[in-house]
Design a protein around this motif. Structure first.
Motif, PDB file in Angstrom:
ATOM      1  N   GLY A  66      35.733  21.673 -44.848  1.00  0.00           N
ATOM      2  CA  GLY A  66      34.593  21.979 -45.714  1.00  0.00           C
ATOM      3  C   GLY A  66      33.299  21.307 -45.284  1.00  0.00           C
ATOM      4  N   ARG A  67      33.414  20.217 -44.524  1.00  0.00           N
ATOM      5  CA  ARG A  67      32.217  19.526 -44.030  1.00  0.00           C
ATOM      6  C   ARG A  67      31.591  20.237 -42.844  1.00  0.00           C
ATOM      7  NH1 ARG A  67      33.721  13.585 -42.601  1.00  0.00           N
ATOM      8  NH2 ARG A  67      31.574  13.652 -41.870  1.00  0.00           N
ATOM      9  N   VAL A  68      32.325  21.187 -42.244  1.00  0.00           N
ATOM     10  CA  VAL A  68      31.872  21.841 -41.024  1.00  0.00           C
ATOM     11  C   VAL A  68      31.457  23.292 -41.271  1.00  0.00           C
ATOM     12  CG1 VAL A  68      32.562  22.508 -38.697  1.00  0.00           C
ATOM     13  CG2 VAL A  68      33.323  20.331 -39.628  1.00  0.00           C
ATOM     14  N   VAL A  69      32.239  24.021 -42.075  1.00  0.00           N
ATOM     15  CA  VAL A  69      31.946  25.429 -42.325  1.00  0.00           C
ATOM     16  C   VAL A  69      30.605  25.548 -43.041  1.00  0.00           C
ATOM     17  CG1 VAL A  69      32.692  27.492 -43.571  1.00  0.00           C
ATOM     18  CG2 VAL A  69      34.374  26.089 -42.377  1.00  0.00           C
ATOM     19  N   GLY A  70      29.743  26.409 -42.520  1.00  0.00           N
ATOM     20  CA  GLY A  70      28.415  26.605 -43.097  1.00  0.00           C
ATOM     21  C   GLY A  70      27.358  25.688 -42.510  1.00  0.00           C
ATOM     22  N   GLN A  71      27.769  24.773 -41.637  1.00  0.00           N
ATOM     23  CA  GLN A  71      26.821  23.865 -40.990  1.00  0.00           C
ATOM     24  C   GLN A  71      26.287  24.514 -39.716  1.00  0.00           C
ATOM     25  OE1 GLN A  71      26.181  20.404 -42.240  1.00  0.00           O
ATOM     26  NE2 GLN A  71      26.865  21.675 -43.924  1.00  0.00           N
ATOM     27  N   THR A  72      25.206  23.972 -39.202  1.00  0.00           N
ATOM     28  CA  THR A  72      24.590  24.468 -37.977  1.00  0.00           C
ATOM     29  C   THR A  72      25.013  23.588 -36.799  1.00  0.00           C
ATOM     30  OG1 THR A  72      22.671  25.254 -39.201  1.00  0.00           O
ATOM     31  CG2 THR A  72      22.386  24.940 -36.840  1.00  0.00           C
ATOM     32  N   ALA A  73      25.367  24.230 -35.683  1.00  0.00           N
ATOM     33  CA  ALA A  73      25.722  23.493 -34.468  1.00  0.00           C
ATOM     34  C   ALA A  73      24.463  22.878 -33.872  1.00  0.00           C
ATOM     35  CB  ALA A  73      26.389  24.417 -33.454  1.00  0.00           C
ATOM     36  N   LEU A  74      24.488  21.562 -33.648  1.00  0.00           N
ATOM     37  CA  LEU A  74      23.339  20.872 -33.072  1.00  0.00           C
ATOM     38  C   LEU A  74      23.306  20.961 -31.553  1.00  0.00           C
ATOM     39  CD1 LEU A  74      23.305  17.664 -35.286  1.00  0.00           C
ATOM     40  CD2 LEU A  74      21.849  19.683 -35.478  1.00  0.00           C
ATOM     41  N   VAL A  75      24.455  21.286 -30.953  1.00  0.00           N
ATOM     42  CA  VAL A  75      24.579  21.409 -29.502  1.00  0.00           C
ATOM     43  C   VAL A  75      25.438  22.632 -29.216  1.00  0.00           C
ATOM     44  CG1 VAL A  75      24.348  18.932 -29.035  1.00  0.00           C
ATOM     45  CG2 VAL A  75      26.600  19.895 -29.455  1.00  0.00           C
ATOM     46  N   ASP A  76      25.434  23.084 -27.968  1.00  0.00           N
ATOM     47  CA  ASP A  76      26.344  24.153 -27.573  1.00  0.00           C
ATOM     48  C   ASP A  76      27.768  23.605 -27.626  1.00  0.00           C
ATOM     49  OD1 ASP A  76      24.297  25.954 -27.085  1.00  0.00           O
ATOM     50  OD2 ASP A  76      24.156  25.439 -24.952  1.00  0.00           O
ATOM     51  N   LEU A  77      28.659  24.332 -28.285  1.00  0.00           N
ATOM     52  CA  LEU A  77      30.050  23.910 -28.424  1.00  0.00           C
ATOM     53  C   LEU A  77      30.930  24.919 -27.688  1.00  0.00           C
ATOM     54  CD1 LEU A  77      29.962  23.091 -32.242  1.00  0.00           C
ATOM     55  CD2 LEU A  77      29.973  21.443 -30.357  1.00  0.00           C
ATOM     56  N   THR A  84      33.084  16.674 -34.341  1.00  0.00           N
ATOM     57  CA  THR A  84      32.754  15.410 -34.993  1.00  0.00           C
ATOM     58  C   THR A  84      31.569  15.668 -35.908  1.00  0.00           C
ATOM     59  OG1 THR A  84      31.170  14.687 -33.320  1.00  0.00           O
ATOM     60  CG2 THR A  84      33.485  14.091 -32.940  1.00  0.00           C
ATOM     61  N   ALA A  85      31.304  14.749 -36.799  1.00  0.00           N
ATOM     62  CA  ALA A  85      30.175  14.898 -37.724  1.00  0.00           C
ATOM     63  C   ALA A  85      28.843  14.904 -36.987  1.00  0.00           C
ATOM     64  CB  ALA A  85      30.207  13.780 -38.759  1.00  0.00           C
ATOM     65  N   ASP A  86      28.792  14.374 -35.771  1.00  0.00           N
ATOM     66  CA  ASP A  86      27.543  14.265 -35.021  1.00  0.00           C
ATOM     67  C   ASP A  86      27.080  15.576 -34.390  1.00  0.00           C
ATOM     68  OD1 ASP A  86      27.460  11.567 -35.585  1.00  0.00           O
ATOM     69  OD2 ASP A  86      28.481  11.003 -33.728  1.00  0.00           O
ATOM     70  N   VAL A  87      27.933  16.601 -34.354  1.00  0.00           N
ATOM     71  CA  VAL A  87      27.552  17.840 -33.678  1.00  0.00           C
ATOM     72  C   VAL A  87      27.172  18.948 -34.646  1.00  0.00           C
ATOM     73  CG1 VAL A  87      28.897  17.307 -31.608  1.00  0.00           C
ATOM     74  CG2 VAL A  87      29.933  18.679 -33.436  1.00  0.00           C
ATOM     75  N   VAL A  88      27.166  18.657 -35.955  1.00  0.00           N
ATOM     76  CA  VAL A  88      26.787  19.646 -36.954  1.00  0.00           C
ATOM     77  C   VAL A  88      25.799  19.037 -37.949  1.00  0.00           C
ATOM     78  CG1 VAL A  88      28.960  20.926 -36.791  1.00  0.00           C
ATOM     79  CG2 VAL A  88      28.742  19.103 -38.465  1.00  0.00           C
ATOM     80  N   ALA A  89      25.021  19.898 -38.591  1.00  0.00           N
ATOM     81  CA  ALA A  89      24.073  19.444 -39.617  1.00  0.00           C
ATOM     82  C   ALA A  89      23.846  20.580 -40.597  1.00  0.00           C
ATOM     83  CB  ALA A  89      22.750  19.024 -38.988  1.00  0.00           C
ATOM     84  N   ASP A  90      23.241  20.245 -41.728  1.00  0.00           N
ATOM     85  CA  ASP A  90      22.880  21.279 -42.693  1.00  0.00           C
ATOM     86  C   ASP A  90      21.971  22.283 -42.021  1.00  0.00           C
ATOM     87  OD1 ASP A  90      24.268  20.098 -44.780  1.00  0.00           O
ATOM     88  OD2 ASP A  90      22.555  18.928 -45.440  1.00  0.00           O
ATOM     89  N   ALA A  91      22.187  23.530 -42.329  1.00  0.00           N
ATOM     90  CA  ALA A  91      21.361  24.581 -41.745  1.00  0.00           C
ATOM     91  C   ALA A  91      19.978  24.562 -42.369  1.00  0.00           C
ATOM     92  CB  ALA A  91      22.008  25.946 -41.972  1.00  0.00           C
ATOM     93  N   ALA A  92      18.977  24.667 -41.536  1.00  0.00           N
ATOM     94  CA  ALA A  92      17.611  24.792 -42.028  1.00  0.00           C
ATOM     95  C   ALA A  92      17.371  26.265 -42.329  1.00  0.00           C
ATOM     96  CB  ALA A  92      16.623  24.306 -40.978  1.00  0.00           C
ATOM     97  N   VAL A  93      17.150  26.576 -43.586  1.00  0.00           N
ATOM     98  CA  VAL A  93      16.938  27.959 -43.985  1.00  0.00           C
ATOM     99  C   VAL A  93      15.433  28.224 -44.001  1.00  0.00           C
ATOM    100  CG1 VAL A  93      17.286  29.648 -45.809  1.00  0.00           C
ATOM    101  CG2 VAL A  93      19.028  27.921 -45.369  1.00  0.00           C
ATOM    102  N   LEU A  94      15.012  29.177 -43.209  1.00  0.00           N
ATOM    103  CA  LEU A  94      13.593  29.524 -43.142  1.00  0.00           C
ATOM    104  C   LEU A  94      13.332  30.744 -44.007  1.00  0.00           C
ATOM    105  CD1 LEU A  94      12.785  29.127 -39.341  1.00  0.00           C
ATOM    106  CD2 LEU A  94      12.308  27.535 -41.187  1.00  0.00           C
ATOM    107  N   GLU A  95      12.321  30.638 -44.827  1.00  0.00           N
ATOM    108  CA  GLU A  95      11.893  31.769 -45.632  1.00  0.00           C
ATOM    109  C   GLU A  95      10.772  32.483 -44.899  1.00  0.00           C
ATOM    110  OE1 GLU A  95      10.893  30.255 -49.496  1.00  0.00           O
ATOM    111  OE2 GLU A  95      12.849  29.291 -49.737  1.00  0.00           O
ATOM    112  N   ASP A  96      10.415  33.670 -45.369  1.00  0.00           N
ATOM    113  CA  ASP A  96       9.312  34.412 -44.752  1.00  0.00           C
ATOM    114  C   ASP A  96       8.055  33.555 -44.751  1.00  0.00           C
ATOM    115  OD1 ASP A  96      10.823  36.653 -44.264  1.00  0.00           O
ATOM    116  OD2 ASP A  96      10.202  37.698 -46.090  1.00  0.00           O
ATOM    117  N   GLY A  97       7.367  33.541 -43.621  1.00  0.00           N
ATOM    118  CA  GLY A  97       6.120  32.786 -43.525  1.00  0.00           C
ATOM    119  C   GLY A  97       6.294  31.324 -43.177  1.00  0.00           C
ATOM    120  N   GLN A  98       7.524  30.894 -42.886  1.00  0.00           N
ATOM    121  CA  GLN A  98       7.764  29.496 -42.511  1.00  0.00           C
ATOM    122  C   GLN A  98       8.123  29.393 -41.041  1.00  0.00           C
ATOM    123  OE1 GLN A  98      10.888  28.189 -45.223  1.00  0.00           O
ATOM    124  NE2 GLN A  98       9.360  27.037 -46.381  1.00  0.00           N
ATOM    125  N   GLY A  99       7.929  28.208 -40.505  1.00  0.00           N
ATOM    126  CA  GLY A  99       8.311  27.920 -39.133  1.00  0.00           C
ATOM    127  C   GLY A  99       8.919  26.540 -39.062  1.00  0.00           C
TER     128      GLY A  99
END
Length: 189
Positions: A66-77, A84-99
């Motif tokens: 559960g700590r991994v599913v839905g997370q964003t890969a920080l590096v190519d896997l 490990t916890a170091d290769v994933v992070a919360d996904a940054a969700v961009l809305e329209d008009g954001q960068g």
């Protein structure tokens, strides 16, 4: 001679099997197929393998799924890579008009108390680098109310900080980032 060789091989095989049986194995999460940096990890991207419990190899166990599913890969896997916890992070969700823009910051360019994912910041150009038009000072704030989406600690107290901002502000921050004159000011949310 042949009997001696067979006895020796038999003992060697028995010793190998005894050793393999004595090493306990634990379940660990691994990548089932290639996942590129920035992709969101799904349950189908993960497999459970068994590794030797000896050796102190960093890994996430079956209970950490559960700590991994839905997370964003920080590096190519690549397939077979232990997670490990170091290769994933919360996904940054961009809305329209954001960068989203990354900044490489040295100590003094971010608050001494530190900076963390979710913090709200203003991106400010230092006074020595702010452009002036006919002696009218320009606004030193390049981006207001940006949200920190990721922070990576690098060597020498440097930080790689990704921020989500208005698309125009994110482009302005990216354009100004090369001079090394930007600072993050943490503001209340």
């Amino acid at each position: 001679m042949a009997i001696g060789l067979l006895v020796t091989l038999g003992f060697a095989l028995a010793a190998l099997l005894a050793h393999l049986g004595s090493v306990s194995r634990v379940p660990a999460l691994a990548v089932a197929g290639d996942v590129d940096r920035g992709e969101v990890i799904t349950e189908s991207d993960i497999s459970v393998i068994h590794i030797a419990s000896e050796g102190g190899v960093a890994h996430l166990g079956r209970g950490d799924l559960g700590r991994v599913v839905g997370q964003t890969a920080l590096v190519d896997l690549r397939a077979g890579t232990l997670l490990t916890a170091d290769v994933v992070a919360d996904a940054a969700v961009l809305e329209d008009g954001q960068g989203i823009v990354g900044l490489l910051l040295d100590p003094g360019q971010y608050p001494a108390s530190g900076i963390a994912t979710g913090d709200m910041v203003h991106v400010v150009r230092s006074a020595s680098e702010a452009p002036e038009v006919e002696s009218e000072p320009s606004d030193p704030v390049i981006a207001r109310d940006a949200t920190v989406s990721a922070v990576e600690e690098l060597s020498g107290d440097q930080r790689l900080v990704s921020i989500v901002a208005d698309e125009v502000d994110a482009a302005a921050v990216a354009a100004a980032a090369g001079a090394g004159s930007l600072r993050l000011v943490m503001v209340s949310q």
